[in-house]
Design an enzyme around this catalytic site. Structure first.
Site, PDB file in Angstrom:
ATOM      1  N   LEU A 229       1.342 -25.806  -7.432  1.00 11.02           N
ATOM      2  CA  LEU A 229       0.529 -25.693  -8.651  1.00 11.02           C
ATOM      3  C   LEU A 229      -0.805 -24.982  -8.389  1.00 11.02           C
ATOM      4  O   LEU A 229      -1.570 -25.386  -7.521  1.00 11.02           O
ATOM      5  CB  LEU A 229       0.259 -27.100  -9.210  1.00 11.02           C
ATOM      6  N   ASP A 230      -1.078 -23.938  -9.153  1.00  7.52           N
ATOM      7  CA  ASP A 230      -2.352 -23.199  -9.092  1.00  7.52           C
ATOM      8  C   ASP A 230      -2.638 -22.638  -7.702  1.00  7.52           C
ATOM      9  O   ASP A 230      -3.802 -22.409  -7.345  1.00  7.52           O
ATOM     10  CB  ASP A 230      -3.533 -24.098  -9.533  1.00  7.52           C
ATOM     11  N   ALA A 231      -1.590 -22.431  -6.917  1.00  7.39           N
ATOM     12  CA  ALA A 231      -1.804 -21.984  -5.537  1.00  7.39           C
ATOM     13  C   ALA A 231      -1.115 -20.668  -5.221  1.00  7.39           C
ATOM     14  O   ALA A 231      -1.055 -20.261  -4.064  1.00  7.39           O
ATOM     15  CB  ALA A 231      -1.332 -23.073  -4.567  1.00  7.39           C
TER      16      ALA A 231
END
Lengths: 286, 286, 286, 286
Positions: A229-231
């Protein structure tokens, strides 16, 4: 440059001669190079290149170019590459939830031909933004998502994407987690906008977190979606200055402009085939 | 404005009349207000004010002003405040380790009278930057620090600070943790520069972490030191754009300019008594 | 990369094959290319390139490289070029008047080996900054300039520059017009910092003009000096936001930080041989 | 703050007591101050203030407030002021020519209720953007303008503006000179966007001029229209970095995003009654 061009994006271990060989290959076969950008990461010893050439007088038929590259260079230099043609207009699906600012910004660019792409459909988990799609005459499909039906609805979405020959997806403030299955289907082809200066404030409600922390600058980040996530690989970021006088509402409003501009810049680069990803990072050719 | 001014920074629960009363108090007593900035946080219902007035014709003796404020307003409005006088020149200690860029920037400002402060001494855990201090004729004290002697050396440092009547401390890339004991002695009076866009990349080697994450923008953050590492009230932040072409070395070099400018801006505001802290945030008057 | 490298900066009319030929020439002669950046201006049809290669195994002696380039490529492709070697450390003269902020910033970088250059001397029309030069142990020469002696004093300066084998000059807020004679002697080798966002506010007192006009952003511009005042090729610019609250003094102070950073960035690029000039513009390789 | 508020913007020669008197006047009459920002220009000795208070319990009827201010303060302090009420929704006319990017951005904000205003009509000298107006269901009036009919057509426009009770006009890349007659009718009520960093590149084709000059940063400026072309009070500016690689087309595209954001920020501040103009400058309350 009215005729068709080929765009080759590649990376491989850096070795002397690679640049000469590729440019020679194109020149000798009467391709007119209209763009070249290359870069060597001397730490990792990787060679990156984006090269674009006019196909008008090019002596190798376009459907044979891949074969030539494979035979002549790909194995020899251990090259990973993508080949695009300028007359292949990429087809984009936009996913939204309830916030319209990024959607409006994208559709305005689309409607004014700022972007060389097709947008055959908009998908949402809510009906709220149908009227926006209607204004721009783009089909809007609503797939309400619950814990129970998440898998099934995503399958429906993916069928729809396939049927519409979607090349890449833009999450324009889409508030649902994308499953690994869909990510695998569209590797480095799903662009998200996160409303913080990643890696600060990963996850939900980043503006509230920024407000609470008392930062003096807020940001927005567009990135390719990966399983973490969000990476995923960051494409574009930008920031805006705030002060102690900015309330949460003021921050959210300033953030909206950041989000839409940052997202649109990322989409523009993706459409123009300017982005290479490697090692969870992007190389953005200029 | 050649004569002395008083600077009053306060915050209290917001109530009607507070602004009128304070400005009236000063005006009626023939103080000429030369600066006023106030702000109400309507979410938390807190009133913040910075007011500065000329003492030339002020009818209350300067050593009685505190008494008047306490009696008339502090209890009534539940005011927390600090009072400064423009002829009290703040005394700054600089702590450094081995990197000189922030130190040079600060000493250049000091030497050219850009800052209205005194710098009676520089403290370091290494001898490396003594020659810089020598160039500017400022005493340099070296306290080598190891795990074993940390407490003892800090005690020595604090004695030295007391002897030199130090008002506040600037950590100009000082690579040691400050103990809670020293922090309590100098609450909101120790300014640090962290070489990242906090809260991203807390802790050691933030540029390496930024490089690894593939961010497109790096930052620097100056903040007051509190017991939580890199989590104190943020005073100032700024950013610089990087690309995939920037090596770690290039990032570190770009970062140095960010660090020195961001730190110096924070120090300047602290010296000018422009900063109020509350709830682990800063209010920066303009 | 501990051994010596050659740096070749060139531009010429764009023609197919030029890139391949040059890279081949280096590779075939066992030069290891460590940097390559090129760019084609398709409007003007100009090819620009900066290429750097390791000389360790290079089979052409370094004092013959110019001959080879001339014979093989310069005429054929109508190439204009400059060739540098990494072990030729450029020698910089700094000209100052009375404001020390840029000087301090440059000397700090010099003293900390951030810049690979020599600074054999500082020249001024005033004695005011001698103490700064003294702090860094750099000879300071004062040539007071009046209308009457301008020509004579410049002749003295140029003699001194020659004697010290100065390669380029940095005007660090030097408040005198440089004569065409000196400019011709140092073409694209005199770097100035102008304290405005050029071409806005050409000439004297740009901050006062900016204040009067009520701009919301101020700037600084570094450029090569040409015969037209403040009109030479721009190397670097940056800006800072101001508000109606900023007095002239505040603007000047904010501007100082802009000026020193913008000037130092330009100098850094010049030292690293990253700048090509053509048509009164700069190409800045990255 | 659901009830109606009054917003008072004023300036006058600075005199002790003015701030206390005004705040007292409101407080004593049971107005709850929800916003106050003031500022003294000590160079010109002018006091500026914006104050907003809740009318719910305010004891003076709203249609009498002007009378009170006039009687009690306006003459005494030589105050110039404007008084607004939050339930008076300002009515905006948009003027466009052929470029739609600013128009789309504004209409998107309007359609999503980001702005508290009415847009009763769009006026153009060309039919090109009628379809955009149609998408958002806003009446579009086309007044083709030639040298011969300029005066007549403007008269027609002004009649239409009157009939629609237009409060202010936004020139969203409207490529016609506004006559002094219309400017006088809407003093500091016509907002223009100029696609340069004013005062650089006044007049036509600023991006081409910027490209030719070789600047490294481009800008956009929103300002009130006055009789002097591109010389009215500046409201907002912003910039974007460019390099030698940016063609005219690339610059124009980057510029579009600047223009729309800068214009919309200016409009937002105007709608929120945050702007005071004086001496051809703006004071922007925060």
């Amino acid at each position: 440059m009215s005729s068709c061009t080929a765009k080759l994006l590649l990376h491989c271990p850096d070795r002397p001669g690679i640049l000469s060989e590729i440019t020679n290959f194109i020149t000798v076969n009467k391709g007119n190079i209209v763009y070249l950008d290359q870069y060597v990461d001397h730490t990792e010893n990787i060679f990156y290149m984006r090269i674009e050439w006019d196909l008008e007088a090019f002596q190798i038929p376009r459907d044979k170019i891949t074969e030539y590259i494979n035979t002549l260079y790909a194995k020899k230099y251990n090259i990973s590459y993508r080949l695009y043609f300028s007359d292949q207009i990429p087809r984009m699906a936009i996913f939204v939830s309830k916030m319209p600012h990024c959607l409006y910004d994208m559709l305005a660019r689309y409607a004014t031909n700022e972007w060389k792409c097709e947008i055959p459909l908009i998908i949402s988990n809510h009906p709220d933004l149908k009227h926006v799609a209607d204004r721009f005459d783009i089909p809007y499909y609503c797939f309400p998502i619950s814990k129970e039906n998440h898998e099934e609805q995503e399958a429906n979405e993916m069928e729809l994407l396939k049927k519409n020959k979607i090349d890449f997806i833009v999450l324009a403030r889409y508030m649902q987690i994308i499953s690994n299955k869909m990510i695998e289907e569209y590797p480095n082809k799903i662009i998200n906008i996160h409303h913080s200066f990643l890696p600060a404030f990963v996850g939900a409600r980043p503006y509230h977190a920024a407000f609470k922390r008392g930062v003096k600058i807020i940001g927005a980040t567009s990135h390719y979606v990966t399983e973490d996530l969000d990476a995923g690989p960051i494409i574009e970021q930008d920031v805006a200055r705030i002060t102690h006088k900015d309330t949460i509402e003021a921050i959210i409003n300033k953030g909206k402009d950041l989000e839409k501009i940052v997202l649109s810049r990322a989409v523009q680069k993706h459409i123009a085939r300017k982005i290479l990803t490697f090692n969870n990072k992007t190389v953005i050719f200029t």
